[in-house]
Scaffold this active site. Structure first.
Site, PDB file in Angstrom:
ATOM      1  N   HIS A  75       8.968   2.391  -5.335  1.00  0.00           N
ATOM      2  CA  HIS A  75       9.644   1.241  -4.732  1.00  0.00           C
ATOM      3  C   HIS A  75      10.466   0.547  -5.819  1.00  0.00           C
ATOM      4  CE1 HIS A  75       7.352   1.097  -0.825  1.00  0.00           C
ATOM      5  NE2 HIS A  75       6.599   1.905  -1.531  1.00  0.00           N
ATOM      6  N   HIS A  97       3.607  -5.000  -0.834  1.00  0.00           N
ATOM      7  CA  HIS A  97       2.457  -4.763   0.044  1.00  0.00           C
ATOM      8  C   HIS A  97       1.366  -5.786  -0.234  1.00  0.00           C
ATOM      9  CE1 HIS A  97       4.491  -0.931  -0.823  1.00  0.00           C
ATOM     10  NE2 HIS A  97       4.146  -0.536   0.380  1.00  0.00           N
ATOM     11  N   TYR A  99      -1.630  -5.046  -0.803  1.00  0.00           N
ATOM     12  CA  TYR A  99      -2.526  -4.528  -1.852  1.00  0.00           C
ATOM     13  C   TYR A  99      -2.023  -4.817  -3.263  1.00  0.00           C
ATOM     14  CZ  TYR A  99       0.569  -0.383  -1.972  1.00  0.00           C
ATOM     15  OH  TYR A  99       1.648   0.445  -2.068  1.00  0.00           O
ATOM     16  N   ALA A 127       5.533   5.474   4.755  1.00  0.00           N
ATOM     17  CA  ALA A 127       4.736   6.692   4.649  1.00  0.00           C
ATOM     18  C   ALA A 127       3.421   6.396   5.360  1.00  0.00           C
ATOM     19  CB  ALA A 127       4.475   7.018   3.188  1.00  0.00           C
ATOM     20  N   MET A 225      -0.224   1.146   5.208  1.00  0.00           N
ATOM     21  CA  MET A 225      -0.570  -0.127   4.564  1.00  0.00           C
ATOM     22  C   MET A 225       0.588  -1.121   4.570  1.00  0.00           C
ATOM     23  SD  MET A 225      -2.536   1.524   1.281  1.00  0.00           S
ATOM     24  CE  MET A 225      -3.742   2.848   1.488  1.00  0.00           C
ATOM     25  N   SER A 226       1.526  -0.948   5.484  1.00  0.00           N
ATOM     26  CA  SER A 226       2.709  -1.833   5.455  1.00  0.00           C
ATOM     27  C   SER A 226       3.223  -2.114   6.856  1.00  0.00           C
ATOM     28  CB  SER A 226       3.806  -1.168   4.612  1.00  0.00           C
ATOM     29  OG  SER A 226       4.305  -0.021   5.257  1.00  0.00           O
ATOM     30  N   ASN A 249       0.654  12.883   4.788  1.00  0.00           N
ATOM     31  CA  ASN A 249      -0.643  13.555   4.597  1.00  0.00           C
ATOM     32  C   ASN A 249      -1.446  13.463   5.891  1.00  0.00           C
ATOM     33  OD1 ASN A 249      -0.708  10.591   3.516  1.00  0.00           O
ATOM     34  ND2 ASN A 249      -2.798  11.023   4.198  1.00  0.00           N
ATOM     35  N   HIS A 261      -2.186   9.961  -4.079  1.00  0.00           N
ATOM     36  CA  HIS A 261      -0.871   9.338  -3.957  1.00  0.00           C
ATOM     37  C   HIS A 261       0.262  10.300  -4.327  1.00  0.00           C
ATOM     38  CE1 HIS A 261       1.900   6.110  -3.437  1.00  0.00           C
ATOM     39  NE2 HIS A 261       2.276   6.070  -4.697  1.00  0.00           N
TER      40      HIS A 261
HETATM   41  N1  HPA Z   1      -3.657   6.001   4.758  1.00  0.00           N
HETATM   42  C1  HPA Z   1      -3.082   4.794   4.555  1.00  0.00           C
HETATM   43  N2  HPA Z   1      -1.849   4.649   4.117  1.00  0.00           N
HETATM   44  C2  HPA Z   1      -1.133   5.754   3.860  1.00  0.00           C
HETATM   45  C3  HPA Z   1      -1.667   7.038   4.049  1.00  0.00           C
HETATM   46  C4  HPA Z   1      -3.000   7.168   4.523  1.00  0.00           C
HETATM   47  O1  HPA Z   1      -3.523   8.276   4.706  1.00  0.00           O
HETATM   48  N3  HPA Z   1      -0.681   7.923   3.688  1.00  0.00           N
HETATM   49  C5  HPA Z   1       0.403   7.182   3.322  1.00  0.00           C
HETATM   50  N4  HPA Z   1       0.134   5.873   3.418  1.00  0.00           N
END
Ligand code: HPA
Length: 291
Positions: A75, A97, A99, A127, A225-226, A249, A261
């Site tokens: 980012h 984010h 987090y 993502a 997470m966003s 993933n 990651h």
């Molecule tokens: N979980 C949460 N956030 C994510 C994931 C995941 O598997 N992949 C990319 N962002």
């Protein structure tokens, strides 16, 4: 952060968010004569799209009054205002984010700024982990609805009617016409795109397999997470929303392998060209739809 600081911050957020957003918008307008009606939040790996804008000005988040600064890998942290096919757009190269330690109001502040800039539509990209079995690594999914499990809402606290109403409707948070256009353009480009429900969690730890089973049971197809604070904030101000996830993933426990990651970043990088192709195809159509 001390308790006193937190309280002061909450008070600032309640009293001056509108003014701070206006200050940021004025600053941005002092750097360019373009007046975009559409803005993009470019998540993991996608920031490169903004490097393709023509007649562009690139403004580091750190220079924009009150803008949060991104710390996440992948980012970059620039706001790029430029043209895509002669259409003025604002592109965020990366977001912040929860987090990272930011408040939910910091996370959605850029959307407040877009509202003050007169932006009418946002494309939010991210993502995500695929929960639904068809949502395999590398797929692009149009978000049709969300489940907010972040434990925070950007509209908590006193409501400023200048942004929008106290209790904004979320029945169709993800614009129907935008979704139709995007699935159609995906098909035209030979990219099968489906729609799915995005569950937002706080992170930064990935989910456990039990949490993924729970998310599937409550109707989630994707997890990330966003995005959700940005969607709520955009809808509060009547900005129309398109959300697109790149499934980077399979969610935890679906395959017999750990998550990392690197895999997320590698998949985002691999799909980037296709993702940018979809964005280029939909931008003129969304702008026509809001005209
Ligand atoms: N979980 C949460 N956030 C994510 C994931 C995941 O598997 N992949 C990319 N962002």
């Amino acid at each position: 952060m001390s308790r006193r600081k937190t309280t002061k911050k909450a008070a600032d957020a309640a009293t001056g968010e509108f003014e701070r957003a206006e200050l940021a918008a004025d600053f941005i307008f002092s750097k360019t004569s373009l007046r975009p009606s559409i803005a993009l939040v470019l998540g993991s790996g996608l920031g490169a799209f903004a490097d393709e804008f023509s007649d562009a000005v690139k403004i580091p988040y750190a220079e924009i009054p009150h803008f949060p600064r991104s710390t996440a890998v992948g980012h970059v942290g620039n706001l790029v205002i430029g043209n895509v096919d002669s259409i003025p757009v604002a592109g965020m190269q990366g977001r912040v984010h929860l987090y990272e330690g930011y408040s939910v109001k910091d996370v959605s502040f850029p959307i407040r700024v877009f509202a003050r800039m007169g932006v009418k539509a946002v494309i939010l990209t991210n993502a995500a982990g695929g929960i639904k079995h068809e949502f395999t690594q590398g797929r692009l999914v149009v978000i049709k609805d969300h489940i907010n499990l972040q434990g925070a809402n950007p509209l908590s606290g006193p409501n400023d009617e200048r942004f929008g109403p106290r209790f904004p409707d979320m029945t169709v948070a993800y614009d129907r016409r935008f979704r139709e256009i995007t699935v159609g353009e995906g098909n035209r480009l030979g990219i099968g795109m489906y729609e799915g429900v995005y569950a937002a969690v706080a992170g930064p730890s990935y989910e456990t397999p039990a949490e993924i089973r729970y998310l599937r049971a409550i109707g989630a197809d994707l997890v990330g997470m966003s995005t959700v604070p940005e969607v709520i904030t955009a809808r509060h101000s009547g900005i129309r929303v398109l959300g697109i996830s790149c499934v980077t993933n399979a969610a935890a426990g679906i395959l017999d392998q750990p998550l990392n990651h690197m895999e997320v970043l590698e998949t985002a990088e691999r799909v980037k060209g296709q993702f940018i192709g979809v964005l280029k195809a939909v931008i003129p159509r969304l702008v026509a739809a809001i005209a």
